[in-house]
Design a protein around this motif. Structure first.
Motif, PDB file in Angstrom:
ATOM      1  N   LEU A   1       0.828  -1.201   0.000  1.00 30.07           N
ATOM      2  CA  LEU A   1       0.000   0.000   0.000  1.00 30.07           C
ATOM      3  C   LEU A   1       0.861   1.249   0.000  1.00 30.07           C
ATOM      4  CD1 LEU A   1      -2.943  -0.920   2.400  1.00 30.07           C
ATOM      5  CD2 LEU A   1      -2.728  -1.256  -0.063  1.00 30.07           C
ATOM      6  N   SER A   2       1.963   1.210   0.711  1.00 33.13           N
ATOM      7  CA  SER A   2       2.887   2.339   0.709  1.00 33.13           C
ATOM      8  C   SER A   2       3.511   2.530  -0.673  1.00 33.13           C
ATOM      9  CB  SER A   2       3.983   2.112   1.752  1.00 33.13           C
ATOM     10  OG  SER A   2       4.951   3.140   1.701  1.00 33.13           O
ATOM     11  N   ILE A   3       3.886   1.423  -1.300  1.00 32.37           N
ATOM     12  CA  ILE A   3       4.469   1.491  -2.644  1.00 32.37           C
ATOM     13  C   ILE A   3       3.480   2.081  -3.635  1.00 32.37           C
ATOM     14  CG2 ILE A   3       5.279   0.071  -4.575  1.00 32.37           C
ATOM     15  CD1 ILE A   3       6.443  -1.855  -2.470  1.00 32.37           C
ATOM     16  N   ALA A   4       2.223   1.618  -3.578  1.00 34.24           N
ATOM     17  CA  ALA A   4       1.195   2.124  -4.494  1.00 34.24           C
ATOM     18  C   ALA A   4       0.985   3.622  -4.320  1.00 34.24           C
ATOM     19  CB  ALA A   4      -0.112   1.372  -4.277  1.00 34.24           C
ATOM     20  N   ARG A   5       1.053   4.081  -3.087  1.00 36.04           N
ATOM     21  CA  ARG A   5       0.883   5.518  -2.820  1.00 36.04           C
ATOM     22  C   ARG A   5       2.084   6.312  -3.323  1.00 36.04           C
ATOM     23  NH1 ARG A   5      -0.189   6.177   3.331  1.00 36.04           N
ATOM     24  NH2 ARG A   5      -1.054   8.213   2.775  1.00 36.04           N
ATOM     25  N   LYS A   6       3.287   5.817  -3.048  1.00 38.25           N
ATOM     26  CA  LYS A   6       4.492   6.541  -3.466  1.00 38.25           C
ATOM     27  C   LYS A   6       4.611   6.608  -4.982  1.00 38.25           C
ATOM     28  CE  LYS A   6       7.144   5.524   0.716  1.00 38.25           C
ATOM     29  NZ  LYS A   6       8.279   4.742   1.299  1.00 38.25           N
ATOM     30  N   LYS A   7       4.175   5.556  -5.670  1.00 40.14           N
ATOM     31  CA  LYS A   7       4.200   5.554  -7.134  1.00 40.14           C
ATOM     32  C   LYS A   7       3.014   6.316  -7.726  1.00 40.14           C
ATOM     33  CE  LYS A   7       6.709   1.214  -7.966  1.00 40.14           C
ATOM     34  NZ  LYS A   7       6.635  -0.125  -8.626  1.00 40.14           N
ATOM     35  N   GLN A   8       2.137   6.805  -6.850  1.00 41.41           N
ATOM     36  CA  GLN A   8       0.959   7.593  -7.235  1.00 41.41           C
ATOM     37  C   GLN A   8      -0.047   6.789  -8.057  1.00 41.41           C
ATOM     38  OE1 GLN A   8       2.455  11.228  -9.036  1.00 41.41           O
ATOM     39  NE2 GLN A   8       3.011  12.065  -7.039  1.00 41.41           N
ATOM     40  N   TYR A   9      -0.094   5.483  -7.782  1.00 42.59           N
ATOM     41  CA  TYR A   9      -1.148   4.661  -8.366  1.00 42.59           C
ATOM     42  C   TYR A   9      -2.386   4.645  -7.467  1.00 42.59           C
ATOM     43  CZ  TYR A   9       2.046   2.788 -11.877  1.00 42.59           C
ATOM     44  OH  TYR A   9       2.914   2.656 -12.930  1.00 42.59           O
ATOM     45  N   ALA A  10      -2.211   5.039  -6.209  1.00 44.88           N
ATOM     46  CA  ALA A  10      -3.323   5.029  -5.267  1.00 44.88           C
ATOM     47  C   ALA A  10      -3.256   6.263  -4.379  1.00 44.88           C
ATOM     48  CB  ALA A  10      -3.286   3.768  -4.410  1.00 44.88           C
ATOM     49  N   ASP A  11      -4.404   6.866  -4.183  1.00 46.21           N
ATOM     50  CA  ASP A  11      -4.549   8.000  -3.275  1.00 46.21           C
ATOM     51  C   ASP A  11      -5.524   7.554  -2.193  1.00 46.21           C
ATOM     52  OD1 ASP A  11      -4.443  10.504  -2.168  1.00 46.21           O
ATOM     53  OD2 ASP A  11      -5.796  11.441  -3.623  1.00 46.21           O
ATOM     54  N   ILE A  12      -4.987   7.176  -1.036  1.00 46.35           N
ATOM     55  CA  ILE A  12      -5.792   6.579   0.028  1.00 46.35           C
ATOM     56  C   ILE A  12      -5.995   7.583   1.155  1.00 46.35           C
ATOM     57  CG2 ILE A  12      -5.960   4.689   1.692  1.00 46.35           C
ATOM     58  CD1 ILE A  12      -4.097   3.066  -0.132  1.00 46.35           C
ATOM     59  N   HIS A  13      -7.269   7.786   1.526  1.00 47.99           N
ATOM     60  CA  HIS A  13      -7.614   8.716   2.598  1.00 47.99           C
ATOM     61  C   HIS A  13      -8.413   7.969   3.661  1.00 47.99           C
ATOM     62  CE1 HIS A  13      -6.497  12.404   0.305  1.00 47.99           C
ATOM     63  NE2 HIS A  13      -6.749  11.603  -0.722  1.00 47.99           N
ATOM     64  N   ILE A  14      -8.004   8.105   4.913  1.00 43.22           N
ATOM     65  CA  ILE A  14      -8.700   7.475   6.032  1.00 43.22           C
ATOM     66  C   ILE A  14      -9.485   8.548   6.779  1.00 43.22           C
ATOM     67  CG2 ILE A  14      -8.470   6.009   8.054  1.00 43.22           C
ATOM     68  CD1 ILE A  14      -7.403   4.756   5.467  1.00 43.22           C
ATOM     69  N   HIS A  15     -10.774   8.323   6.947  1.00 50.38           N
ATOM     70  CA  HIS A  15     -11.649   9.302   7.591  1.00 50.38           C
ATOM     71  C   HIS A  15     -12.123   8.783   8.939  1.00 50.38           C
ATOM     72  CE1 HIS A  15     -11.937  11.558   3.790  1.00 50.38           C
ATOM     73  NE2 HIS A  15     -11.932  10.351   3.218  1.00 50.38           N
ATOM     74  N   ASN A  16     -11.988   9.617   9.941  1.00 48.79           N
ATOM     75  CA  ASN A  16     -12.431   9.286  11.295  1.00 48.79           C
ATOM     76  C   ASN A  16     -13.917   9.572  11.414  1.00 48.79           C
ATOM     77  OD1 ASN A  16     -12.859   8.925  14.015  1.00 48.79           O
ATOM     78  ND2 ASN A  16     -11.138  10.194  14.666  1.00 48.79           N
ATOM     79  N   LEU A  17     -14.719   8.538  11.588  1.00 49.73           N
ATOM     80  CA  LEU A  17     -16.161   8.726  11.663  1.00 49.73           C
ATOM     81  C   LEU A  17     -16.548   9.613  12.844  1.00 49.73           C
ATOM     82  CD1 LEU A  17     -18.840   7.978  10.305  1.00 49.73           C
ATOM     83  CD2 LEU A  17     -18.977   6.003  11.841  1.00 49.73           C
ATOM     84  N   HIS A  18     -15.730   9.622  13.887  1.00 46.61           N
ATOM     85  CA  HIS A  18     -16.021  10.463  15.053  1.00 46.61           C
ATOM     86  C   HIS A  18     -16.004  11.949  14.701  1.00 46.61           C
ATOM     87  CE1 HIS A  18     -16.224   7.403  18.192  1.00 46.61           C
ATOM     88  NE2 HIS A  18     -15.232   6.786  17.587  1.00 46.61           N
TER      89      HIS A  18
END
Length: 226
Positions: free
Chosen positions: A22-39
């Motif tokens: 997942l880190s590799i995919a983000r660094k290569k800009q194949y994935a833009d992953i955002h984690i949202h806190n429901l709180h």
């Protein structure tokens, strides 16, 4: 691909997003992953996101208001191909579905927690329900990581060897064949001669036969056998 993950424990993802595929995919800009806190979308002073179920019984249920607020805020910014809810009673997650999701542009993944989510969330917001198998976990965070790993690794360019993902188990409906590496002999166990022969066509034939036999003995259900 952009993936927005909604969770009540967003810190759960920190280590995995900073390491591995997942880190590799983000660094290569194949994935833009955002984690949202429901709180962040919770109610009142204590940012409440859950409540006891109507009718009584054990456990807590995610309230609809925070989930609707979060997902609708995201949908106001872009169009999503799917809003995925990870649940034991969803469609079984298989390689063919991972392949299909890998071609999409924007995904939302809702991680359940506690006993359940309010059914109105599933009725109005969710477009795809996925199960990772006949097992119950404490939340959808582990299934979300599993899903993202399976989806992103088949996107061309994410892995160093793109062909590797295409020859994994389940890509052709079979388990993968066995593999060996150096040394050629280890503690009396030898590598099959065919794999060191240099005859690539014969090696591919051997691997195909080995994959079929392993599938027949270990997962006959993949071949339509009990």
């Amino acid at each position: 691909m952009r993936i927005d993950v909604i969770s009540v424990i967003p810190g759960f993802f920190d280590s995995v997003l900073d390491n591995g595929l997942l880190s590799i995919a983000r660094k290569k800009q194949y994935a833009d992953i955002h984690i949202h806190n429901l709180h962040d979308y919770g109610l009142g002073r204590y940012r409440q996101v859950d409540d006891s179920p109507f009718g009584g019984g054990a456990g807590m249920v995610l309230r609809p208001e925070p989930v609707f607020s979060c997902i609708e805020a995201l949908q106001a910014e872009r169009v999503y191909d799917e809003v995925i809810f990870l649940t034991p009673d969803g469609k079984l997650f298989e390689q063919s579905l991972a392949n299909r999701l890998s071609g999409m542009q924007n995904l939302i993944i809702l991680c359940g927690h506690y006993k359940a989510v309010d059914e109105r969330i599933r009725q109005k917001l969710i477009t795809m329900e996925i199960s990772i198998g006949d097992v119950v976990l404490s939340g959808g965070e582990i299934p979300a990581l599993l899903l993202m790993d399976a989806v992103l690794r088949v996107i061309p360019g994410v892995l160093g060897d793109s062909e590797s993902a295409l020859t994994d188990s389940f890509q052709n409906g079979l388990l993968d064949c066995v593999y060996y590496t150096r040394p050629a002999e280890f503690r009396g166990m030898k590598v099959p001669d065919i794999l060191m022969s240099g005859h690539h066509s014969k090696i591919e034939q051997w691997r195909g036969e080995n994959a079929l036999e392993r599938t027949r003995t270990r997962r006959p259900d993949l071949l339509g056998h009990e």
